[in-house]
Enzyme design. Structure first.
Site, PDB file in Angstrom:
ATOM      1  N   TYR A  18      -1.753   2.681  11.384  1.00 24.56           N
ATOM      2  CA  TYR A  18      -2.552   3.779  11.935  1.00 24.56           C
ATOM      3  C   TYR A  18      -3.632   3.267  12.895  1.00 24.56           C
ATOM      4  O   TYR A  18      -4.195   4.040  13.657  1.00 24.56           O
ATOM      5  CB  TYR A  18      -3.213   4.609  10.825  1.00 24.56           C
ATOM      6  CG  TYR A  18      -2.241   5.409   9.971  1.00 24.56           C
ATOM      7  CD1 TYR A  18      -0.889   5.443  10.264  1.00 24.56           C
ATOM      8  CD2 TYR A  18      -2.693   6.128   8.875  1.00 24.56           C
ATOM      9  CE1 TYR A  18      -0.009   6.170   9.480  1.00 24.56           C
ATOM     10  CE2 TYR A  18      -1.812   6.867   8.090  1.00 24.56           C
ATOM     11  CZ  TYR A  18      -0.472   6.874   8.392  1.00 24.56           C
ATOM     12  OH  TYR A  18       0.400   7.597   7.615  1.00 24.56           O
ATOM     13  N   LYS A  67       7.042  -3.450   1.369  1.00 30.69           N
ATOM     14  CA  LYS A  67       8.429  -3.463   1.834  1.00 30.69           C
ATOM     15  C   LYS A  67       8.732  -4.912   2.230  1.00 30.69           C
ATOM     16  O   LYS A  67       9.115  -5.227   3.363  1.00 30.69           O
ATOM     17  CB  LYS A  67       8.560  -2.488   3.021  1.00 30.69           C
ATOM     18  CG  LYS A  67       9.956  -2.219   3.491  1.00 30.69           C
ATOM     19  CD  LYS A  67      10.796  -1.398   2.520  1.00 30.69           C
ATOM     20  CE  LYS A  67      12.215  -1.271   3.031  1.00 30.69           C
ATOM     21  NZ  LYS A  67      13.171  -0.866   1.997  1.00 30.69           N
ATOM     22  N   ASP A 117      10.377   2.126  -1.166  1.00 36.34           N
ATOM     23  CA  ASP A 117      11.445   3.117  -1.359  1.00 36.34           C
ATOM     24  C   ASP A 117      11.742   3.290  -2.845  1.00 36.34           C
ATOM     25  O   ASP A 117      11.931   4.407  -3.339  1.00 36.34           O
ATOM     26  CB  ASP A 117      12.709   2.757  -0.559  1.00 36.34           C
ATOM     27  CG  ASP A 117      13.004   1.262  -0.525  1.00 36.34           C
ATOM     28  OD1 ASP A 117      12.187   0.473  -1.038  1.00 36.34           O
ATOM     29  OD2 ASP A 117      14.054   0.875   0.012  1.00 36.34           O
ATOM     30  N   ASP A 138      -0.467   6.846   2.109  1.00 42.75           N
ATOM     31  CA  ASP A 138      -0.541   8.207   2.628  1.00 42.75           C
ATOM     32  C   ASP A 138       0.651   9.017   2.108  1.00 42.75           C
ATOM     33  O   ASP A 138       0.513  10.126   1.569  1.00 42.75           O
ATOM     34  CB  ASP A 138      -0.511   8.126   4.167  1.00 42.75           C
ATOM     35  CG  ASP A 138      -0.823   9.442   4.832  1.00 42.75           C
ATOM     36  OD1 ASP A 138      -1.135  10.409   4.121  1.00 42.75           O
ATOM     37  OD2 ASP A 138      -0.751   9.506   6.073  1.00 42.75           O
ATOM     38  N   ASP A 175       0.973  11.927  -1.309  1.00 42.10           N
ATOM     39  CA  ASP A 175       1.436  13.315  -1.164  1.00 42.10           C
ATOM     40  C   ASP A 175       2.554  13.595  -2.170  1.00 42.10           C
ATOM     41  O   ASP A 175       2.623  14.673  -2.753  1.00 42.10           O
ATOM     42  CB  ASP A 175       1.951  13.575   0.260  1.00 42.10           C
ATOM     43  CG  ASP A 175       0.849  14.103   1.170  1.00 42.10           C
ATOM     44  OD1 ASP A 175      -0.330  13.804   0.901  1.00 42.10           O
ATOM     45  OD2 ASP A 175       1.167  14.819   2.143  1.00 42.10           O
TER      46      ASP A 175
END
Ligand code: NAD
Length: 378
Positions: free
Chosen positions: A149, A198, A230, A254, A258
């Protein structure tokens, strides 16, 4: 005691829900003898409309002078076509970076009263809960001021060769300071830390693992584990009770938080705290600069309709009392009031059970929910 709070209501449902957090804090202040002074500031879409930029320098400067910052939400469709640097969400990144808050604490748990709003089956919840209960209680510690970001981004080429790129880059010190916050949090909880990355594909993730492996020996009483993102996304649905603290990068945190919000009943329930370096604590007068906000966005689809759940925002106020002002008793009073309101069956639409009428739930709007919490504090 007097406390100064930078209040950024923002856009969409932000002003609706933040006004209830203010009402609740004021009621609590009356009860416990504190004065909360608010400095209302513009950031996000409303600042673009007024000043042509999402984060005016004055807003950031004024926020820095306060003891803590309480933010509703920013953004909305009317600003979606602006260039990246001018979009409302840039205000969030600018505030986080400007205030030096790099660790985002996102608790996600399933309150017993909201079991009916959780899309997971009881069996799934029970199987992974160490005590065999149909619930979970986890904390996501998300890195907030680095990674993709904030990395280099851009476009190159043209026509069918046009390409766009964003860069995930982390320095060793950025990872280490985030992991230390996560370890400290785990030490106060069930002493389990899962580092999510990852590392099978990304070099930056391999550095996360190296740093975690290097410092884990300093936290011998904490069990450290690793999971690919994942797999973590899957495990959150398959067996959320296995997690205590999850530490991860900006973008993975992030997305995963959610996901965690959905199994908690609703995104309208989840609060967050963004904090600076543990070494800097305590800050001036024993107060720790932090930024407190619900994890939801500005929900333009329900803005102005008295449909927004104000509880995530109210609970963000409780986190501010706890982490920035050290007012544990007062924070607990807010949490107890929210719990009592849920016990009495009050539900905004987002947290209603599928069979709410049968469960004796009372479906209410933002105002009635806020008023119910206030009543509990009388
Ligand atoms: P969102 O969180 O605003 O909404 C997602 C869904 O959840 C919507 O259906 C919404 O109605 C519902 N919802 C959210 N908060 C709720 C609440 N308190 N009570 C009841 N229902 C609630 O996410 P989005 O739709 O992806 O984004 C909308 C805007 O918000 C975008 O402009 C986005 O960039 C911005 N955004 C801002 C923040 C922030 O300010 N921290 C965070 C995320 C998104």
């Amino acid at each position: 005691m007097k406390y100064s709070i930078a209040l950024v209501p923002g856009d969409g449902i932000g002003p609706e829900v933040s006004s209830w957090a203010v009402n609740v804090l004021d009621a609590l202040g009356d009860k416990f003898g504190h004065t909360f002074n608010y400095v209302e500031l513009l950031a996000g879409g409303c600042a673009i409309d007024r000043y042509g930029q999402p984060l005016p320098a004055d807003t950031l400067e004024a926020a820095k002078q306060c003891d803590a910052l309480l933010l509703g939400a920013v953004g909305g469709p009317q600003w979606e076509n602006l260039p990246g640097e001018l979009r409302p969400e840039r205000a969030l990144l600018g505030l986080r970076a400007g205030l030096g808050v790099f660790a985002n604490l996102r608790p996600a748990s399933l309150l017993p009263q909201l079991a009916g709003a959780c899309p997971l089956k009881d069996d799934v919840l029970k199987a992974s809960n160490p005590e065999g209960k149909p619930s979970f209680d986890l904390l996501i510690v998300r890195e907030l001021t680095g990674g993709i970001y904030f990395g280099q981004r851009g476009r190159k080429g043209s026509g069918k060769d046009e390409a766009a790129f964003d860069t995930e880059m982390y320095a060793r010190w950025e990872i280490e300071r985030l992991l230390r916050v996560a370890y400290e949090a785990a030490a106060k909880r069930r002493k389990k830390l899962c580092v999510v990355d990852k590392a099978n594909v990304m070099e930056s993730s391999r550095l996360w693992r190296e740093v975690a492996q290097a410092i884990s020996s300093e936290y011998k009483d904490i069990e450290t584990s690793f999971l690919y993102v994942d797999n973590c996304a899957m495990q959150l649905i398959r067996a959320p009770g296995q997690f205590d603290v999850i530490a991860t990068s900006n973008i993975f945190g992030d997305i995963l938080s959610d996901e965690a919000s959905v199994i908690s009943g609703s995104i309208g329930m989840l609060a967050s705290a963004s904090l600076g370096a543990a070494d800097d604590l305590p800050a001036k007068n024993g107060r720790v600069m932090g930024m407190y906000e619900p994890i939801h966005g500005s929900a333009p689809d329900i803005a102005g309709k008295d449909l927004a759940n104000p509880l995530a925002m109210i609970l963000s106020g409780a986190m501010m009392l706890r982490y920035s002002f050290g007012l544990e008793k007062e924070a607990c009073a807010i949490e107890a009031a929210v719990s009592a309101v849920l016990d009495k069956g009050f539900r905004t639409k987002d947290i209603a059970s599928r069979d709410s009428a049968l469960c004796g739930e009372k479906i209410v709007g933002t105002r009635e929910m806020g008023t119910a919490v206030l009543k509990e504090l009388e």
